[in-house]
Design an enzyme around this catalytic site. Structure first.
Site, mmCIF file in Angstrom:
data_model
loop_
_atom_site.group_PDB
_atom_site.id
_atom_site.type_symbol
_atom_site.label_atom_id
_atom_site.label_comp_id
_atom_site.label_asym_id
_atom_site.label_seq_id
_atom_site.Cartn_x
_atom_site.Cartn_y
_atom_site.Cartn_z
ATOM 1 N N LYS A 211 0.850 -1.191 0.000
ATOM 2 C CA LYS A 211 0.000 0.000 0.000
ATOM 3 C C LYS A 211 0.882 1.236 0.000
ATOM 4 O O LYS A 211 1.735 1.392 0.871
ATOM 5 C CB LYS A 211 -0.913 -0.011 1.230
ATOM 6 C CG LYS A 211 -1.801 1.219 1.335
ATOM 7 C CD LYS A 211 -2.815 1.092 2.454
ATOM 8 C CE LYS A 211 -3.603 2.372 2.621
ATOM 9 N NZ LYS A 211 -4.567 2.295 3.726
ATOM 10 N N LYS A 263 -2.371 -1.705 -3.648
ATOM 11 C CA LYS A 263 -3.224 -0.526 -3.601
ATOM 12 C C LYS A 263 -2.398 0.733 -3.708
ATOM 13 O O LYS A 263 -1.408 0.837 -2.986
ATOM 14 C CB LYS A 263 -3.973 -0.552 -2.263
ATOM 15 C CG LYS A 263 -4.845 0.634 -2.013
ATOM 16 C CD LYS A 263 -5.435 0.548 -0.636
ATOM 17 C CE LYS A 263 -6.283 1.779 -0.414
ATOM 18 N NZ LYS A 263 -6.803 1.851 0.904
HETATM 19 C C1 PBG Z 1 -6.929 3.648 5.641
HETATM 20 C C2 PBG Z 1 -7.465 3.521 4.259
HETATM 21 C C3 PBG Z 1 -7.401 4.465 3.229
HETATM 22 C C4 PBG Z 1 -8.040 3.893 2.130
HETATM 23 C C5 PBG Z 1 -8.494 2.651 2.513
HETATM 24 N N1 PBG Z 1 -8.118 2.426 3.821
HETATM 25 C C6 PBG Z 1 -6.880 5.840 3.223
HETATM 26 C C7 PBG Z 1 -5.479 6.099 3.538
HETATM 27 O O1 PBG Z 1 -4.663 5.192 3.724
HETATM 28 O O2 PBG Z 1 -5.142 7.282 3.645
HETATM 29 C C8 PBG Z 1 -8.197 4.556 0.802
HETATM 30 C C9 PBG Z 1 -9.259 3.994 -0.071
HETATM 31 C C10 PBG Z 1 -9.563 4.843 -1.239
HETATM 32 O O3 PBG Z 1 -8.910 5.875 -1.519
HETATM 33 O O4 PBG Z 1 -10.518 4.475 -1.958
HETATM 34 N N2 PBG Z 1 -7.766 3.018 6.555
#
Ligand code: PBG
Length: 339
Positions: A211, A263
């Site tokens: 991520k 992701k």
């Molecule tokens: C954090 C989380 C995020 C997303 C999913 N889980 C945001 C981040 O890490 O700042 C992003 C999902 C998206 O942008 O669709 N719990």
């Protein structure tokens, strides 16, 4: 110069166009297929809403009330989707430094997980987002502490017990799958241990293994009413790096991840392809809020054909190696696939 002056070239003996000649031929030779069951719908449950509220930067996506959450989950199931991923949006006054509302059985997310499990049993898989950022008043994915130089840091090891409490509360509420997305080192092992100790051996873990600290999460911050100041670059990955994703994935598999994830999706298809090659467990990819918002914005301006780019983006993510795709387009795409 007339065409008689062209030098004749020999006709090619390999003719790839033969296999593109008709719809039947194209379908016969298609290497990649998308199924409704490949798609996972992310959803937002907000505390205190009496009806759904559309997220302005994500047209067609809503913060839900319990009623609209259940209604939309039914639509997903009818379209052939088998899994939804639920994020909680607590009231500001319920946020604190530790995100304690996340393990409160009466908290917004846990109550919604219970209502969903009661409504759907095992027909629709209920996945819970297992991260503190929606629940902390500072908006970080872990708890803060001060290092020996006086700098404020997100404290990895102090955060792990909180993820354990959160995952156990989600399993108890009815989640089939928990999904740690906070990028703390060791979070998968910590959560697996806690779930097993509480008798939740059957609850699976989808790990957000790869991520990136991505600006494509922008609209999500509106979706969850994020309190974050600053960024997450000390715990999410640097977009410049691919190799470390292979290590992140390997570590999560060793720690007990049942699924791993990459992701965002579209800007990281190279990473996805590499992970898909080496992973012995299913690989999910998350087409995030900013990817969705871009396609919607261009579609709404008439600059691209929205339905066509939606399907093309999803088949591209599948072709790169995703087994499952988390996407805000899940219902529309599944309906199109069913024809
Ligand atoms: C954090 C989380 C995020 C997303 C999913 N889980 C945001 C981040 O890490 O700042 C992003 C999902 C998206 O942008 O669709 N719990």
């Amino acid at each position: 110069m007339s065409h008689e002056n062209y030098i004749p070239v020999p006709a090619p003996d390999r003719r790839p166009r033969r296999l593109r000649s008709t719809p039947a031929m194209r379908e016969l030779v298609a290497e990649t297929a998308l199924r409704p069951a490949d798609l996972i719908l992310p959803m937002f449950i907000a505390d205190g809403l009496s009806e759904a509220r559309e997220i302005s930067s994500m047209p067609g996506v809503h913060q839900h009330s319990t009623d609209s959450l259940l209604r939309t989950a039914h639509e997903a199931l009818e379209a052939g989707i088998r899994c939804i991923d639920v994020f909680g949006v607590p009231r500001d006054e319920d946020k604190d430094a530790d995100g304690s509302e996340s393990w409160n059985p009466e908290g917004v997310l846990n109550k919604a997980l219970g209502a969903l499990r009661q409504e759907f049993g095992d027909d629709l898989l209920i996945m819970a987002d297992t991260c503190l950022d929606e629940f902390t008043d500072h908006g970080h994915c872990g708890v803060l502490s001060t290092d020996r130089f006086g700098n404020i840091i997100v404290d990895n090891d102090a955060t792990l017990p909180l993820y354990q409490k959160m995952a156990v509360a989600q399993a108890r509420a009815g989640a089939h799958i928990v999904s740690p997305s906070g990028k703390m080192d060791g979070e998968v092992l910590a959560i697996r241990d806690a779930l097993d100790a509480e008798g939740f051996q059957d609850v699976a873990i989808m790990a957000y293994s790869s991520k990136y600290a991505s600006a494509f999460f922008g609209p999500f911050r509106e979706a969850v009413g994020s309190s974050l100041q600053g960024d997450r670059r000390t715990y999410q990955q640097d977009p410049a790096n691919a190799r470390e994703s292979l290590m992140e994935v390997q570590l999560d598999i060793d720690e007990g991840a049942d699924f791993v994830m990459v992701k965002p999706a579209m800007p990281y298809l190279d990473v996805l392809a590499e992970v898909a090659k080496m992973s012995p467990v299913p690989v999910a990819a998350y087409q995030v809020s900013g990817e969705y918002a871009m396609l919607q914005a261009a579609g709404r301006n008439g600059w691209v054909d929205l339905d066509a780019v939606m399907m093309e983006s999803l088949i591209g993510i599948k072709r790169a190696g995703a087994d499952q795709i988390l996407t805000y387009f899940a219902i529309e795409a599944a309906r199109k696939l069913r024809g």
